[in-house]
Structures are given as structure tokens and as C-alpha cells.
Design an enzyme around this catalytic site. Structure first.
Site, PDB file in Angstrom:
ATOM      1  N   GLN A   1       3.548   3.687  -6.009  1.00 52.12           N
ATOM      2  CA  GLN A   1       3.521   1.829  -5.921  1.00 52.12           C
ATOM      3  C   GLN A   1       3.298   1.466  -5.472  1.00 52.12           C
ATOM      4  O   GLN A   1       2.218   0.623  -4.857  1.00 52.12           O
ATOM      5  CB  GLN A   1       4.606   1.438  -6.906  1.00 52.12           C
ATOM      6  CG  GLN A   1       4.822   0.466  -7.101  1.00 52.12           C
ATOM      7  CD  GLN A   1       6.251  -0.264  -7.675  1.00 52.12           C
ATOM      8  OE1 GLN A   1       6.459  -1.338  -7.930  1.00 52.12           O
ATOM      9  NE2 GLN A   1       6.841   0.799  -8.471  1.00 52.12           N
TER      10      GLN A   1
ATOM     11  N   SER B   1      13.747  -5.970  -4.306  1.00 46.27           N
ATOM     12  CA  SER B   1      13.539  -5.571  -5.931  1.00 46.27           C
ATOM     13  C   SER B   1      11.880  -4.945  -5.947  1.00 46.27           C
ATOM     14  O   SER B   1      11.046  -6.170  -5.791  1.00 46.27           O
ATOM     15  CB  SER B   1      13.928  -6.650  -6.717  1.00 46.27           C
ATOM     16  OG  SER B   1      13.727  -5.725  -8.140  1.00 46.27           O
ATOM     17  N   GLU B   2      11.574  -4.296  -6.439  1.00 47.70           N
ATOM     18  CA  GLU B   2      10.615  -3.813  -5.152  1.00 47.70           C
ATOM     19  C   GLU B   2       9.236  -4.125  -6.124  1.00 47.70           C
ATOM     20  O   GLU B   2       7.726  -4.446  -5.109  1.00 47.70           O
ATOM     21  CB  GLU B   2      10.591  -2.075  -5.586  1.00 47.70           C
ATOM     22  CG  GLU B   2      10.065  -1.577  -7.354  1.00 47.70           C
ATOM     23  CD  GLU B   2      10.246   0.429  -7.518  1.00 47.70           C
ATOM     24  OE1 GLU B   2      10.714   0.402  -6.187  1.00 47.70           O
ATOM     25  OE2 GLU B   2       9.929   0.057  -8.563  1.00 47.70           O
ATOM     26  N   ASN B   3       9.460  -4.819  -7.287  1.00 48.41           N
ATOM     27  CA  ASN B   3       8.792  -6.094  -8.075  1.00 48.41           C
ATOM     28  C   ASN B   3       8.554  -7.586  -7.508  1.00 48.41           C
ATOM     29  O   ASN B   3       7.909  -8.060  -7.888  1.00 48.41           O
ATOM     30  CB  ASN B   3       8.726  -5.624  -9.405  1.00 48.41           C
ATOM     31  CG  ASN B   3      10.447  -6.004  -9.682  1.00 48.41           C
ATOM     32  OD1 ASN B   3      11.666  -5.874  -8.881  1.00 48.41           O
ATOM     33  ND2 ASN B   3      10.362  -6.900 -10.920  1.00 48.41           N
TER      34      ASN B   3
ATOM     35  N   SER C   1       5.971  -6.293  -0.367  1.00 52.58           N
ATOM     36  CA  SER C   1       7.534  -5.273  -1.264  1.00 52.58           C
ATOM     37  C   SER C   1       7.532  -4.237  -0.655  1.00 52.58           C
ATOM     38  O   SER C   1       8.626  -4.013   0.493  1.00 52.58           O
ATOM     39  CB  SER C   1       7.936  -5.529  -2.581  1.00 52.58           C
ATOM     40  OG  SER C   1       9.304  -5.127  -2.751  1.00 52.58           O
TER      41      SER C   1
END
Lengths: 231, 219
Positions: free
Chosen positions: A101, B45-47, B87
Site C-alpha cells: 500500500q 490508521s494507515e488510511n 501515512s
């Protein structure tokens, strides 16, 4: 001020052809360009390559495009919530590039920022490293990863103005500002479109230079995947 | 044997005040419920969020606020929102102190596999590869054995790995173990009522047993 407004999603996506590369913002179903996805569903195109962190769910988001077999290839990091995706992938009908990601985010950022490649530690020693150049810096190994750019990037913001300036809300920001920069044409759909000058310049997340088309979306469903409540 | 909640509860004892922490999906998410109130920590939170608050009440749900597991959340006091590149910049840049994540397999040299079962399950790695390649302290929450009873703590991972030599500590339903720098699972604590012999028999990789192994203590 350059006016970027188009009438609606249909007008915004009308010239997206088959065989092109699209980027779509969103994390899970949060911050996805719902209006544009619906409008693309009505187009007679296929063989799309879509860069998006996730692939929607079976009956919402990018999952709808998959179901209609409009997608040739997905470039994503996590596709766990979509049974149709998994079926097409395991049967070989769909190509997929799964990438870490952070690497995905940085490749998109690099594409928009004119940086052709960069080194990252993610994926060293794994399948992701296969065929990639690696190099040691200060005793640690890193992989060379290249930029990602698209023909169209499609993003969803909370507020926008006619000059294309965008403000996002909550964690619906996610990949949207990055993808806005990396598409040759960026289409932005917003919940509230205001005349240029009405948004506070201090609060702009994505400057209008990156956005070519903007419109106010309608009927946002904003579906929740995991409604979780405090007891 | 520990329940998932008890695994989370035991891991929460590893948390120290002042830490920025990334919690993975599944058992790691439960850890948040057991972090003592008097500790000052920030959950990432990675988002795109620093400062995950509690789950919302029914009338407080916002579809624009979710965690990495796509669950609805709230913002903690003093939280900050950012994009996905930012992030992972803070993750790769070493600014996140502690990463807690799940695993399908861990090897005795600290390799972890948790993203793919060839031919069967393809979900993707999400942010796990970035996290394990970057964090200084990685704690794994996992079941000691598969449903069919096979050890998931192995000499070498059989599944495609997510990262090499990165796991520092494991809390399973049977034991707390640390990875030895020279290879091997150093047994530190047993789950209540579980014997060293049972842990040994269910650990396929090298298990290092030094002295008396205490039972875990739950408050």
C-alpha cells in the site's frame, strides 16, 4: 480563474476510451467516486486498467465495473472484500498487480510529482522484489520502484470550487489527493461545489492546477462496509 | 488456551506511554480495548489518521471516518488527518514505534507470512509489507496452530512471506515468545494451564526454553 466545471458525471467521463488506464481514489468504499463509477458503467468500453487501493465489493464501487467485465487489470494493495474479484483472478480472467500500500501511494505521488523512481524497503525478500533492482543504503536493502501515471484519474472530495481546488473530509481523503496529481486528466466529483473564492485558501488540500474537470455529485450512498458501534 | 480477547489483553501490556502504534486487522484491533487509560498513546490508521477514537454510537456514525479494517470509528482528541502517501511516509520513516499485526505463519528467524495462500486466497498485502519492513518493534498476534492442528511457528515459512527477519515478539493462544537474534522462538510465558511440553509439541520451529517459564498474568 480558469473554470473547470462540467455539468455532471456523464459529461465528465464521456471521452474515457477502452484500453486506457484509470486511477480511482478511495480506501475500501470510503471516498470513492460513486457518481463517476455509475457513469462509466453506462459507457460501452472495456479492457480498462484501474489503479485503486481496493476493488470495491461485489455490488458497489469498482466491483460493479468488474462484474460487467470492463476491467482487464487491477493495480491494488488489498482486494479482500470482493468475491467476484477473487473468482476472476483465480480463474485467470483478470490480471492483477498487488503492491504494498505504501509503495502504491508513493508510486502515484511520484507520478504526479515527476519522480520516475525511488527506493523503498517494503517487499524486500518477498515475491514483490522479483525482477526488481535493489540497493543497499546504510546497511539495509531497498527496492527500486517506478512512478505510476494514468490517462484519467477520478477522485471524490467533500468540497470543491469552480477553479478545481479540493477539500477532503475525514479518512475519505486517503488516495484521492495523490491520484488527482497523477492523471493526465483529473476528474473531481464533490459533494458541494462553490464559486472560486469561497473556499479558504488555507484549507485547500488539492490545488486546482491538478484538476481538469469538476462537478457536484448527486445521491451519495456512502456505503459502510463494517458498521461498528460502541457498546 | 487464550481467547482472541485474551491475546489482545496480553499484547496490550507491551504498550508504553508516548508510543505511536499501528494496529492491524483482526485481533490487533482488539488491543485498543485493553490499553490502560493512564497511558498516553496515539493509534495510527494507515488510511490517513493519527488518533483513532472509540467506535461511534449509533447516531454518531460517519461513513467518512473508518479504520484500516473499514470499521466505523471516531476521532480522538488531538487527532490529525492526512493522505495515504503521508501515512506511509510516517510508517517507513520510523515515526511509528510499535506495529501489532496478525500472521498465518512466523519462522524462527522472524519472517512473517500473512498475505497470500497460492491458488486459494488472494487478498493482497495492504500495508503489511510497508509496516514490517519499517517498524522497529513488531509484535504478532496469532493462533499457535492451524484449525487442523498444524504448527504455524515454523523453521521456515511455507507461504509467501510478507517480510524477512522482522518479528520481535509473538503472542499466541498458548504462549509469549521472542525471536532470538540467532534464530529460534524463546519461550517467555505460558497461557494459564498450558504446559511447556504442550507448547513444545505444537511448535515446529526451534523453541528455546531457559529456566522456569511463568504463566501469563492477567489483571
Amino acid at each position: 480563474m480558469i473554470d473547470k466545471t462540467v455539468k455532471n458525471a456523464q459529461e465528465a467521463v464521456a471521452d474515457i476510451p477502452s484500453n486506457c488506464m484509470l486511477m480511482m481514489g478511495g480506501f475500501g468504499l470510503s471516498g470513492i467516486p460513486e457518481n463517476c463509477i455509475s457513469a462509466i458503467l453506462e459507457l460501452d468500453i472495456d479492457n480498462l486498467t484501474i489503479v485503486s487501493n481496493n476493488a470495491g465489493v461485489d455490488d458497489f464501487g469498482i466491483g460493479l465495473l468488474l462484474k460487467k467485465r470492463m476491467v482487464k487489470k487491477m493495480i491494488s494493495s488489498y482486494v479482500g472484500e470482493n468475491a467476484e474479484f477473487e473468482r476472476q483472478l483465480l480463474s485467470g480472467e483478470l490480471e492483477v498487480d498487488l503492491i504494498p500500500q505504501g509503495t502504491l501511494a508513493e508510486r502515484v505521488r511520484a507520478g504526479g510529482a515527476g519522480i520516475p523512481a525511488f527506493f523503498t524497503p517494503a517487499g524486500v525478500g518477498t515475491e514483490v522484489a522479483e525482477g526488481k533492482e535493489s540497493r543497499e543504503f546504510d546497511g539495509k536493502t531497498y527496492l527500486l520502484e517506478s512512478w505510476l501515471k494514468a490517462d484519467f484519474s477520478i477522485v471524490k472530495a467533500w468540497k470543491g470550487d469552480t477553479a478545481g481546488n479540493l477539500i477532503f473530509k475525514g479518512t475519505a481523503r486517503n488516495f484521492n489527493p495523490l491520484m488527482a496529481t497523477a492523471g493526465r486528466i483529473c476528474i473531481a466529483e464533490v459533494e458541494e461545489l462553490v464559486p472560486a473564492g469561497e473556499l479558504d485558501p488555507n484549507q485547500i488540500h488539492t490545488p486546482g492546477i491538478y484538476v481538469q474537470r469538476i462537478f457536484q455529485g448527486v445521491n451519495y450512498e456512502k456505503r459502510i462496509e463494517q458498521r461498528t458501534i460502541s457498546r | 488456551m487464550l481467547t482472541k480477547e485474551q491475546i489482545a489483553q496480553r499484547i496490550a501490556k507491551e504498550v508504553k506511554t508516548g508510543q505511536y502504534i499501528n494496529l492491524g486487522i483482526g485481533i490487533p484491533t482488539l488491543v485498543a480495548n485493553y490499553i490502560p487509560q493512564n497511558l498516553d498513546v496515539v493509534l495510527q490508521s494507515e488510511n490517513g489518521l493519527l488518533g483513532i477514537g472509540p467506535f461511534p454510537t449509533d447516531d454518531n456514525v460517519d461513513p467518512d471516518l473508518i479504520n484500516a479494517g473499514k470499521q466505523t470509528i471516531t476521532l480522538a482528541k488531538g487527532s490529525a488527518l492526512f493522505n495515504s502517501a503521508e501515512s506511509f511516509a510516517m510508517i517507513r520513516g520510523g515515526h511509528v514505534h510499535l506495529t501489532i499485526l496478525g500472521a498465518m505463519e512466523v519462522s524462527e528467524n522472524g519472517d512473517i507470512a500473512n498475505w497470500k495462500i497460492p491458488g486459494k486466497m488472494v487478498k493482497g498485502m495492504g500495508g503489511a509489507m510497508d509496516l514490517v519492513a519499517s517498524a522497529d518493534n513488531i509484535i504478532v498476534a496469532m493462533q499457535h496452530c492451524s484449525k487442523s492442528g498444524e504448527s504455524k511457528l515454523l523453521p521456515e515459512c511455507s507461504l509467501p512471506i510478507t517480510g524477512v527477519k522482522c518479528v520481535k515478539k509473538i503472542v499466541s493462544d498458548l504462549a509469549v515468545m521472542e525471536i532470538s537474534p540467532d534464530g529460534g522462538f524463546i519461550l517467555k510465558e505460558r497461557a494459564p494451564g498450558v504446559s511447556v511440553e504442550e507448547i513444545q509439541s505444537k511448535t515446529a520451529g526451534k523453541l528455546i526454553i531457559e529456566g522456569d517459564i511463568p504463566e501469563m498474568i492477567f489483571d
